[in-house]
Design a protein around this motif. Sequence first.
Motif, PDB file in Angstrom:
ATOM      1  N   LEU A  10       0.830  -1.209   0.000  1.00 42.61           N
ATOM      2  CA  LEU A  10       0.000   0.000   0.000  1.00 42.61           C
ATOM      3  C   LEU A  10       0.866   1.263   0.000  1.00 42.61           C
ATOM      4  CD1 LEU A  10      -2.896  -1.062   2.433  1.00 42.61           C
ATOM      5  CD2 LEU A  10      -2.922  -0.969  -0.072  1.00 42.61           C
ATOM      6  N   VAL A  11       1.982   1.230   0.740  1.00 43.14           N
ATOM      7  CA  VAL A  11       2.916   2.368   0.710  1.00 43.14           C
ATOM      8  C   VAL A  11       3.472   2.545  -0.714  1.00 43.14           C
ATOM      9  CG1 VAL A  11       5.158   3.219   1.533  1.00 43.14           C
ATOM     10  CG2 VAL A  11       3.546   2.214   3.146  1.00 43.14           C
ATOM     11  N   LEU A  12       3.773   1.414  -1.338  1.00 42.60           N
ATOM     12  CA  LEU A  12       4.287   1.432  -2.714  1.00 42.60           C
ATOM     13  C   LEU A  12       3.263   2.050  -3.664  1.00 42.60           C
ATOM     14  CD1 LEU A  12       6.479   0.480  -4.725  1.00 42.60           C
ATOM     15  CD2 LEU A  12       5.468  -1.796  -4.644  1.00 42.60           C
ATOM     16  N   VAL A  13       1.997   1.634  -3.530  1.00 45.71           N
ATOM     17  CA  VAL A  13       0.933   2.174  -4.384  1.00 45.71           C
ATOM     18  C   VAL A  13       0.767   3.674  -4.125  1.00 45.71           C
ATOM     19  CG1 VAL A  13      -1.546   2.120  -4.860  1.00 45.71           C
ATOM     20  CG2 VAL A  13      -0.282  -0.014  -4.652  1.00 45.71           C
ATOM     21  N   ALA A  14       0.865   4.085  -2.862  1.00 43.90           N
ATOM     22  CA  ALA A  14       0.766   5.517  -2.538  1.00 43.90           C
ATOM     23  C   ALA A  14       1.882   6.293  -3.235  1.00 43.90           C
ATOM     24  CB  ALA A  14       0.842   5.719  -1.022  1.00 43.90           C
ATOM     25  N   ALA A  15       3.094   5.736  -3.223  1.00 43.48           N
ATOM     26  CA  ALA A  15       4.220   6.400  -3.894  1.00 43.48           C
ATOM     27  C   ALA A  15       3.931   6.546  -5.386  1.00 43.48           C
ATOM     28  CB  ALA A  15       5.510   5.608  -3.673  1.00 43.48           C
ATOM     29  N   PHE A  16       3.362   5.493  -6.000  1.00 45.22           N
ATOM     30  CA  PHE A  16       3.000   5.571  -7.421  1.00 45.22           C
ATOM     31  C   PHE A  16       1.919   6.621  -7.643  1.00 45.22           C
ATOM     32  CE2 PHE A  16       4.571   1.065  -7.919  1.00 45.22           C
ATOM     33  CZ  PHE A  16       5.527   1.365  -8.860  1.00 45.22           C
ATOM     34  N   TYR A  17       0.929   6.647  -6.770  1.00 42.90           N
ATOM     35  CA  TYR A  17      -0.212   7.551  -6.942  1.00 42.90           C
ATOM     36  C   TYR A  17       0.242   9.014  -6.905  1.00 42.90           C
ATOM     37  CZ  TYR A  17      -4.765   9.711  -6.365  1.00 42.90           C
ATOM     38  OH  TYR A  17      -5.881  10.498  -6.544  1.00 42.90           O
TER      39      TYR A  17
END
Lengths: 170, 196
Positions: A18-25
């Motif tokens: 989820l942290v990774l997805v937040a970074a992408f977002y």
Amino acid sequence: MSSTKYMNPYLAGILLGLVLVAAFYFTGRGLGASGAVKSVVVSVVDVVAPDHANNSGFYSKYIGDGKNPLKTWLVFEVLGVLVGGFLSGAFAGRLKLKVEHHPNITSKKRLILAGIGGVLFGYGSQLGRGCTSGSALTGMAVLSVAGFVSMMAIFGTAFAFAYFFRRNWI
Amino acid sequence: MGPLIPQEIIAEGWNFLIAFGVGIGFGFILEQAGFSSSRKLAGVFYGYDAVVLKVFFTGAITGMIGLLYLSLFDWIDLNLIWVNPTYLWSAIIGGIIMGAGFIVGGFCPGTSVCAAAIGKIDAMVFFGGIFIGILLFGETFEWIKPLYMAEYWGQIKLSELIGISQGLLTFFIIIAALLMFWVAEMAEKKFPQKEY
């Protein structure tokens, strides 16, 4: 102070994702670590030997035109990792200055091996265009071929060499 | 629609604050999972502790699924998501050097920062070693450049390479990961960690 147990690994993995997805977002790019060290190395070389830095095909990519290699996303992200790791360790009661090593080996040997490992990882991360976080984890999440190749090369090699270094770990 | 900063939906000034916040989350989770211990990290290569495999693959899968769903609902434009380019030989040789560094040193760069943060001196030395390694790369760049640039495949995805959809590839990776988790759980039972 007694230390608390570690988080369930699958839960930790989901939160990491989820942290990774937040970074992408937010930024369109994922996580990283070795890139921040590269920024520091480039800055130091630029201060100590500016001509050398400008003439090098490697350092010159990150300096010039008023670019400051320290004012990059990954530098601030890694400073965050330092704070986040410290906070977690503080909450869990794991803050302690020590050299962690197997009883088979001395602290000194552990530190020498850690240093050699760091040198290898530093070199490999530049050749491989990113480390476990930047190339393997982030790369796999975007399904890039480079991500899968990095992951297999890193973990496969560590597995293949594990036998020769078993005295240090088991 | 994301990603927000490349499309200037939020100002670039927010960039570093977001980076710091994302980093805190990253470091906190790594430490919570036990990645601040080289003995836990190396455990996966001897079967006594597979936390690395479980966290890494659960994280990667969550990332894949997250991106696909955000794109499905038009919350993120996958065309603006950076795909790291594939230079085949440097990825393989670089990965081999990193793998050797992993089993010798017991950390990778991110986990060494996290372990150094809670006072592991071995992690601080490992982190110092990364600086030397990167400096060595910088100083040998012209020599290694032919290998660094060789066999460029472009910013290619595995789904494009094998000609299936991203969703189907992700599905297969999830199945593969579940099998690996099952093997990992068996290995942990078979090779219990010796306390010391």
